[in-house]
Design a protein around this motif. Sequence first.
Motif, PDB file in Angstrom:
ATOM      1  N   GLY A 285       0.754  -0.981   0.118  1.00 17.27           N
ATOM      2  CA  GLY A 285       0.333   0.229   0.106  1.00 17.27           C
ATOM      3  C   GLY A 285       0.648   1.651  -0.222  1.00 17.27           C
ATOM      4  O   GLY A 285       0.723   2.031  -0.840  1.00 17.27           O
TER       5      GLY A 285
ATOM      6  N   MET B 209       0.314   3.495  -2.601  1.00 17.84           N
ATOM      7  CA  MET B 209      -0.345   4.746  -2.511  1.00 17.84           C
ATOM      8  C   MET B 209       0.645   5.511  -1.689  1.00 17.84           C
ATOM      9  O   MET B 209       0.246   5.499  -0.200  1.00 17.84           O
ATOM     10  CB  MET B 209      -1.367   4.693  -2.284  1.00 17.84           C
ATOM     11  CG  MET B 209      -2.526   4.076  -3.778  1.00 17.84           C
ATOM     12  SD  MET B 209      -4.117   3.854  -3.209  1.00 17.84           S
ATOM     13  CE  MET B 209      -3.881   2.613  -1.480  1.00 17.84           C
TER      14      MET B 209
ATOM     15  N   TYR C 211      -7.716   4.168  -2.735  1.00 15.72           N
ATOM     16  CA  TYR C 211      -7.282   3.236  -4.184  1.00 15.72           C
ATOM     17  C   TYR C 211      -8.319   3.751  -5.688  1.00 15.72           C
ATOM     18  O   TYR C 211      -7.897   3.228  -6.460  1.00 15.72           O
ATOM     19  CB  TYR C 211      -7.709   2.324  -3.515  1.00 15.72           C
ATOM     20  CG  TYR C 211      -7.751   1.017  -4.313  1.00 15.72           C
ATOM     21  CD1 TYR C 211      -6.369   0.118  -5.108  1.00 15.72           C
ATOM     22  CD2 TYR C 211      -8.631   0.604  -5.260  1.00 15.72           C
ATOM     23  CE1 TYR C 211      -6.894  -0.548  -5.508  1.00 15.72           C
ATOM     24  CE2 TYR C 211      -8.705  -0.416  -5.856  1.00 15.72           C
ATOM     25  CZ  TYR C 211      -7.452  -0.984  -6.040  1.00 15.72           C
ATOM     26  OH  TYR C 211      -7.958  -1.983  -6.888  1.00 15.72           O
TER      27      TYR C 211
ATOM     28  N   SER D 152      -7.252   6.113  -7.358  1.00 14.04           N
ATOM     29  CA  SER D 152      -5.906   5.690  -8.937  1.00 14.04           C
ATOM     30  C   SER D 152      -5.929   5.281  -9.593  1.00 14.04           C
ATOM     31  O   SER D 152      -5.673   5.509 -11.114  1.00 14.04           O
ATOM     32  CB  SER D 152      -4.577   5.089  -8.082  1.00 14.04           C
ATOM     33  OG  SER D 152      -4.507   5.102  -7.099  1.00 14.04           O
TER      34      SER D 152
ATOM     35  N   LEU E 122      -7.346  -5.808   0.626  1.00 11.91           N
ATOM     36  CA  LEU E 122      -6.349  -4.932   0.246  1.00 11.91           C
ATOM     37  C   LEU E 122      -4.789  -5.558  -0.973  1.00 11.91           C
ATOM     38  O   LEU E 122      -5.202  -5.249  -1.289  1.00 11.91           O
ATOM     39  CB  LEU E 122      -5.870  -4.088   1.707  1.00 11.91           C
ATOM     40  CG  LEU E 122      -6.876  -2.917   2.343  1.00 11.91           C
ATOM     41  CD1 LEU E 122      -6.111  -2.887   3.551  1.00 11.91           C
ATOM     42  CD2 LEU E 122      -7.553  -2.425   1.206  1.00 11.91           C
TER      43      LEU E 122
ATOM     44  N   LEU F  95      -6.392  -6.130  -4.155  1.00 15.60           N
ATOM     45  CA  LEU F  95      -6.894  -4.257  -4.395  1.00 15.60           C
ATOM     46  C   LEU F  95      -5.683  -4.443  -4.993  1.00 15.60           C
ATOM     47  O   LEU F  95      -5.426  -3.406  -5.887  1.00 15.60           O
ATOM     48  CB  LEU F  95      -7.397  -3.510  -3.272  1.00 15.60           C
ATOM     49  CG  LEU F  95      -8.845  -3.953  -3.427  1.00 15.60           C
ATOM     50  CD1 LEU F  95      -9.315  -3.179  -2.414  1.00 15.60           C
ATOM     51  CD2 LEU F  95     -10.279  -3.797  -4.959  1.00 15.60           C
ATOM     52  N   PHE F  96      -4.485  -4.092  -4.342  1.00 12.86           N
ATOM     53  CA  PHE F  96      -2.970  -3.387  -4.574  1.00 12.86           C
ATOM     54  C   PHE F  96      -2.562  -4.362  -5.310  1.00 12.86           C
ATOM     55  O   PHE F  96      -1.332  -4.033  -6.217  1.00 12.86           O
ATOM     56  CB  PHE F  96      -2.308  -3.481  -3.087  1.00 12.86           C
ATOM     57  CG  PHE F  96      -2.691  -2.551  -1.997  1.00 12.86           C
ATOM     58  CD1 PHE F  96      -3.660  -1.540  -2.220  1.00 12.86           C
ATOM     59  CD2 PHE F  96      -2.229  -3.106  -0.376  1.00 12.86           C
ATOM     60  CE1 PHE F  96      -3.857  -0.502  -1.130  1.00 12.86           C
ATOM     61  CE2 PHE F  96      -2.366  -2.256   0.111  1.00 12.86           C
ATOM     62  CZ  PHE F  96      -3.477  -1.198  -0.401  1.00 12.86           C
TER      63      PHE F  96
ATOM     64  N   LEU G 106      -3.636  -2.987  -8.226  1.00 10.29           N
ATOM     65  CA  LEU G 106      -3.489  -1.515  -9.028  1.00 10.29           C
ATOM     66  C   LEU G 106      -1.746  -1.680  -9.387  1.00 10.29           C
ATOM     67  O   LEU G 106      -1.543  -1.229 -10.355  1.00 10.29           O
ATOM     68  CB  LEU G 106      -3.876  -1.114  -7.856  1.00 10.29           C
ATOM     69  CG  LEU G 106      -3.032   0.461  -8.459  1.00 10.29           C
ATOM     70  CD1 LEU G 106      -3.915   0.970  -9.135  1.00 10.29           C
ATOM     71  CD2 LEU G 106      -3.005   1.260  -6.497  1.00 10.29           C
TER      72      LEU G 106
END
Length: 395
Positions: free
Chosen positions: A14, A18, A43, A46, A109, A112-113, A116
């Motif tokens: 993270g 970010m 998030y 982004s 998370l 999701l990371f 991304l």
Amino acid sequence: MALSVEIERVMDQGNCLMPDINICQSDLANPTEPIVTKIMVHYLRSFGFRLEPPYKIGTELGHSSREARVFLIRVCRQVERIVQISFPNKTYTYMDIIKPAVKKTLATLSYLFNHLAYYKVFKKKVLGPVEEAIKLKDSLTAEVKAKSQQLEQCSQKTKDCEVAINKLKKDLQDTQAKLLPLKKSCSEHENTLELIEQQQSELDKRIGHWEQLVVEDSQVTELREKIKSASSHVESCKAELASKKQVTNEHRRMIENSQHIATALEKATAVLSQCKVDDYKESLKQLEAVEKQLPTWKVNYQKLLQDAEAKKQELVLCEQRYEERNQENDAENHKLQNELKQLQVDVEDRKKRLEDLNNHLIELDQRNLEQDQLYAILSEQIHEALGQNWQMNST
């Protein structure tokens, strides 16, 4: 131990992806509604989502007002859609933000990371050609529309000019048709005027001759009155003829002006039609060229879409492989952690054994020291007892 390692890994991901939010280990170890909301909002931003919370995150609760609850529900839906790209059966609900659980928050998370990270790595390669193709298609479509509008405007102007020219030609024909009877009447009046002038000249000659020969009487006066009436009639005819001439001249000027206008319009028509025809032909050529190239552009666009779809599938496969390797790494990490614990236990045992050995060595040293002391005491006593002979024998 495994949970702390997972927290550390997600925190590093993270903060790397970010850096603005600065996630701490305590934020993931004890997640709360403001922390999770802040992470999810950053998030989604982004990816280009425009999210403006209707309340201050961290100072107010998300379920304190209806607008805040609606905002959190929208955030949950967006996050759930991203998660369901690779895991269609997984969900992310409103309660996962209001009362976040540690394991589910970490798992969500983590995915999701990863998503991304893949998006940032491959978005230029995948989305760049597609965006360029879409821009090219839009520009070509706009150009075709502009050309078609120009052609329509040119054709409309040409039609308007043709209508105006036809109207002027019709007016010219009507004016010429009206002028013909006027010319005829004018010529007739001129002929009658010439006859009247001839008659007047003859009458003048006769009057002069009669005046020389005959003395005035009633017939002469009557004849003079007739002559006066005839002369007045002649004057009126002259005035009428002058007015007719003026009208004829005006009509003649109108006809000449109409003829000049007609010739100018014919010249303008020839020039205008040629220019418009050339422009129209050129526009048609450009339009045909664009229409010929349009299928190839469509094919290229479809190829780019297929390539993008293939890249997307590759991304999904890479994500699956990454998840598999991540699971394998987690298993190996767990195994290594167990081995490390076993090694730590062995080290503790060995430390205890070393301490025992050290204690035993210390005891042996003490015994040796005591024996040395006893030996020294015995040596002194023997030396005192035997005296110098003991010293000589010992040497």
